[in-house]
Design a protein around this motif. Structure first.
Motif, PDB file in Angstrom:
ATOM      1  N   THR A 106       0.831  -1.210   0.000  1.00 37.86           N
ATOM      2  CA  THR A 106       0.000   0.000   0.000  1.00 37.86           C
ATOM      3  C   THR A 106       0.863   1.256   0.000  1.00 37.86           C
ATOM      4  N   VAL A 107       1.831   1.323   0.902  1.00 38.22           N
ATOM      5  CA  VAL A 107       2.657   2.525   1.032  1.00 38.22           C
ATOM      6  C   VAL A 107       3.582   2.713  -0.167  1.00 38.22           C
ATOM      7  N   LEU A 108       4.282   1.658  -0.548  1.00 40.89           N
ATOM      8  CA  LEU A 108       5.214   1.796  -1.676  1.00 40.89           C
ATOM      9  C   LEU A 108       4.499   2.198  -2.960  1.00 40.89           C
ATOM     10  N   SER A 109       3.335   1.638  -3.201  1.00 42.03           N
ATOM     11  CA  SER A 109       2.619   1.951  -4.444  1.00 42.03           C
ATOM     12  C   SER A 109       2.124   3.393  -4.464  1.00 42.03           C
ATOM     13  N   MET A 110       1.946   3.989  -3.280  1.00 42.92           N
ATOM     14  CA  MET A 110       1.528   5.386  -3.221  1.00 42.92           C
ATOM     15  C   MET A 110       2.718   6.337  -3.339  1.00 42.92           C
ATOM     16  N   LEU A 111       3.907   5.853  -2.956  1.00 41.62           N
ATOM     17  CA  LEU A 111       5.105   6.693  -3.004  1.00 41.62           C
ATOM     18  C   LEU A 111       5.820   6.646  -4.353  1.00 41.62           C
ATOM     19  N   GLU A 112       5.743   5.502  -5.039  1.00 39.39           N
ATOM     20  CA  GLU A 112       6.508   5.303  -6.278  1.00 39.39           C
ATOM     21  C   GLU A 112       5.891   6.117  -7.421  1.00 39.39           C
ATOM     22  N   PRO A 113       6.649   7.074  -7.984  1.00 49.50           N
ATOM     23  CA  PRO A 113       6.092   7.904  -9.053  1.00 49.50           C
ATOM     24  C   PRO A 113       6.054   7.222 -10.419  1.00 49.50           C
ATOM     25  N   SER A 114       6.912   6.233 -10.633  1.00 50.59           N
ATOM     26  CA  SER A 114       6.966   5.569 -11.925  1.00 50.59           C
ATOM     27  C   SER A 114       5.864   4.518 -12.027  1.00 50.59           C
ATOM     28  N   PRO A 115       5.640   3.947 -13.201  1.00 49.47           N
ATOM     29  CA  PRO A 115       4.551   2.970 -13.362  1.00 49.47           C
ATOM     30  C   PRO A 115       4.893   1.563 -12.897  1.00 49.47           C
ATOM     31  N   ARG A 116       6.023   1.406 -12.229  1.00 47.87           N
ATOM     32  CA  ARG A 116       6.394   0.070 -11.750  1.00 47.87           C
ATOM     33  C   ARG A 116       7.401   0.188 -10.613  1.00 47.87           C
ATOM     34  N   ILE A 117       7.436  -0.835  -9.774  1.00 50.17           N
ATOM     35  CA  ILE A 117       8.484  -0.990  -8.777  1.00 50.17           C
ATOM     36  C   ILE A 117       9.464  -2.010  -9.320  1.00 50.17           C
ATOM     37  N   LEU A 118      10.743  -1.694  -9.301  1.00 52.29           N
ATOM     38  CA  LEU A 118      11.768  -2.588  -9.834  1.00 52.29           C
ATOM     39  C   LEU A 118      12.474  -3.309  -8.689  1.00 52.29           C
ATOM     40  N   LEU A 119      12.485  -4.621  -8.763  1.00 51.89           N
ATOM     41  CA  LEU A 119      13.161  -5.446  -7.764  1.00 51.89           C
ATOM     42  C   LEU A 119      14.411  -6.033  -8.394  1.00 51.89           C
ATOM     43  N   ASN A 120      15.552  -5.851  -7.774  1.00 48.43           N
ATOM     44  CA  ASN A 120      16.774  -6.407  -8.345  1.00 48.43           C
ATOM     45  C   ASN A 120      17.790  -6.755  -7.255  1.00 48.43           C
ATOM     46  N   ASP A 121      18.607  -7.752  -7.550  1.00 47.61           N
ATOM     47  CA  ASP A 121      19.697  -8.217  -6.686  1.00 47.61           C
ATOM     48  C   ASP A 121      19.229  -8.933  -5.420  1.00 47.61           C
ATOM     49  N   TYR A 122      17.982  -9.365  -5.397  1.00 49.82           N
ATOM     50  CA  TYR A 122      17.484 -10.139  -4.261  1.00 49.82           C
ATOM     51  C   TYR A 122      17.477 -11.629  -4.607  1.00 49.82           C
ATOM     52  N   GLU A 123      17.983 -12.456  -3.731  1.00 52.38           N
ATOM     53  CA  GLU A 123      17.946 -13.899  -3.952  1.00 52.38           C
ATOM     54  C   GLU A 123      16.503 -14.407  -4.038  1.00 52.38           C
ATOM     55  N   VAL A 124      15.634 -13.854  -3.205  1.00 52.65           N
ATOM     56  CA  VAL A 124      14.251 -14.344  -3.129  1.00 52.65           C
ATOM     57  C   VAL A 124      13.471 -14.122  -4.422  1.00 52.65           C
ATOM     58  N   GLN A 125      13.912 -13.224  -5.285  1.00 50.23           N
ATOM     59  CA  GLN A 125      13.158 -12.972  -6.509  1.00 50.23           C
ATOM     60  C   GLN A 125      13.140 -14.185  -7.436  1.00 50.23           C
ATOM     61  N   LYS A 126      13.958 -15.187  -7.128  1.00 50.91           N
ATOM     62  CA  LYS A 126      13.937 -16.412  -7.932  1.00 50.91           C
ATOM     63  C   LYS A 126      12.662 -17.234  -7.723  1.00 50.91           C
ATOM     64  N   VAL A 127      11.807 -16.823  -6.794  1.00 51.04           N
ATOM     65  CA  VAL A 127      10.531 -17.512  -6.608  1.00 51.04           C
ATOM     66  C   VAL A 127       9.571 -17.257  -7.773  1.00 51.04           C
ATOM     67  N   PHE A 128       9.833 -16.200  -8.541  1.00 50.84           N
ATOM     68  CA  PHE A 128       8.935 -15.844  -9.632  1.00 50.84           C
ATOM     69  C   PHE A 128       9.271 -16.599 -10.911  1.00 50.84           C
ATOM     70  N   ALA A 129       8.266 -16.841 -11.721  1.00 53.64           N
ATOM     71  CA  ALA A 129       8.434 -17.603 -12.958  1.00 53.64           C
ATOM     72  C   ALA A 129       9.492 -16.974 -13.857  1.00 53.64           C
ATOM     73  N   GLY A 130      10.416 -17.796 -14.361  1.00 51.93           N
ATOM     74  CA  GLY A 130      11.416 -17.329 -15.307  1.00 51.93           C
ATOM     75  C   GLY A 130      12.632 -16.678 -14.688  1.00 51.93           C
ATOM     76  N   GLN A 131      12.677 -16.575 -13.353  1.00 56.56           N
ATOM     77  CA  GLN A 131      13.807 -15.924 -12.691  1.00 56.56           C
ATOM     78  C   GLN A 131      14.761 -16.981 -12.154  1.00 56.56           C
ATOM     79  N   GLU A 132      15.990 -16.961 -12.639  1.00 55.83           N
ATOM     80  CA  GLU A 132      16.957 -17.980 -12.250  1.00 55.83           C
ATOM     81  C   GLU A 132      18.163 -17.413 -11.525  1.00 55.83           C
TER      82      GLU A 132
END
Length: 206
Positions: A106-132
């Motif tokens: 809720t908070v991040l989506s209200m603060l982020e001015p761009s049309p997306r939040i970018l997640l990078n360099d996190y090990e946990v992001q490999k839980v998403f489809a296509g992320q190795e």
């Protein structure tokens, strides 16, 4: 529920357990959020409107068709049912959809001015489809909140096939899905962890 078939009973049990899990983590306050499961016959089992997700019973799970219409006219699905049905219609391999309202999303989506939040360099992001690898950037699209759910669904539709981490409605919450309830829960927990990390990083920079 509209009937007592074994498939619906099993889906209702999964939905009840998922609701308890989301509630324990503070992701579905009050009567917020909704949880759904695709049944083998093509119906969608989904939480009834106005139910607290931490106290669900089998009677709080109803069925709708892919247009979001209840099979029992006496049942009232959430207005956001269309967003669940949209995912099932466009992604035939999806078996479960989760929608939560965490503080971080809720908070991040209200603060982020761009049309997306970018997640990078996190090990946990490999839980998403296509992320190795952590050496990648995973975008999480943001859409403006809209009480006209049909109009919101039209805004979301062109992007559904390319959102491995789901999406966020600004000031509202996340939508995440998977081939079954276990995968959907893992992706939601992964996304919520990463959003919490991003929120903490912004606090430290302030």
């Amino acid at each position: 529920m509209t009937d007592n078939t074994p498939d619906l009973a099993a889906a209702a049990q999964e939905i009840v357990q998922a609701g308890q899990r989301l509630d324990a983590r503070g992701w579905v306050p009050a009567t917020a959020g909704n949880i759904s499961r695709r049944l083998p016959d093509g119906r969608i089992a989904i939480t009834r409107s106005g139910c607290h997700k931490g106290f669900l019973g089998a009677q709080d799970v109803i069925t709708v068709d892919l247009a979001g219409q209840p099979h029992d006219a006496g049942n009232r699905p959430s207005a956001e049912t269309l967003l669940h049905c949209q995912i099932y219609r466009l992604l035939p391999d999806v078996g479960a959809v989760l929608h939560g309202h965490s503080v971080a999303s809720t908070v991040l989506s209200m603060l982020e001015p761009s049309p997306r939040i970018l997640l990078n360099d996190y090990e946990v992001q490999k839980v998403f489809a296509g992320q190795e690898t952590h050496e990648a950037t995973v975008p999480v699209p943001l859409f403006a909140n809209d009480q006209d759910i049909a109009r919101l669904a039209r805004e979301v539709e062109p992007y559904v096939a390319d959102m491995p981490a789901g999406y966020i409605i600004r000031g509202h919450g996340v939508y995440v899905w998977g081939r079954d309830m276990g995968m959907a829960l893992a992706r939601l927990e992964g996304l919520e962890f990463l959003l919490a990390c991003e929120l903490e990083k912004r606090k430290l920079r302030a």
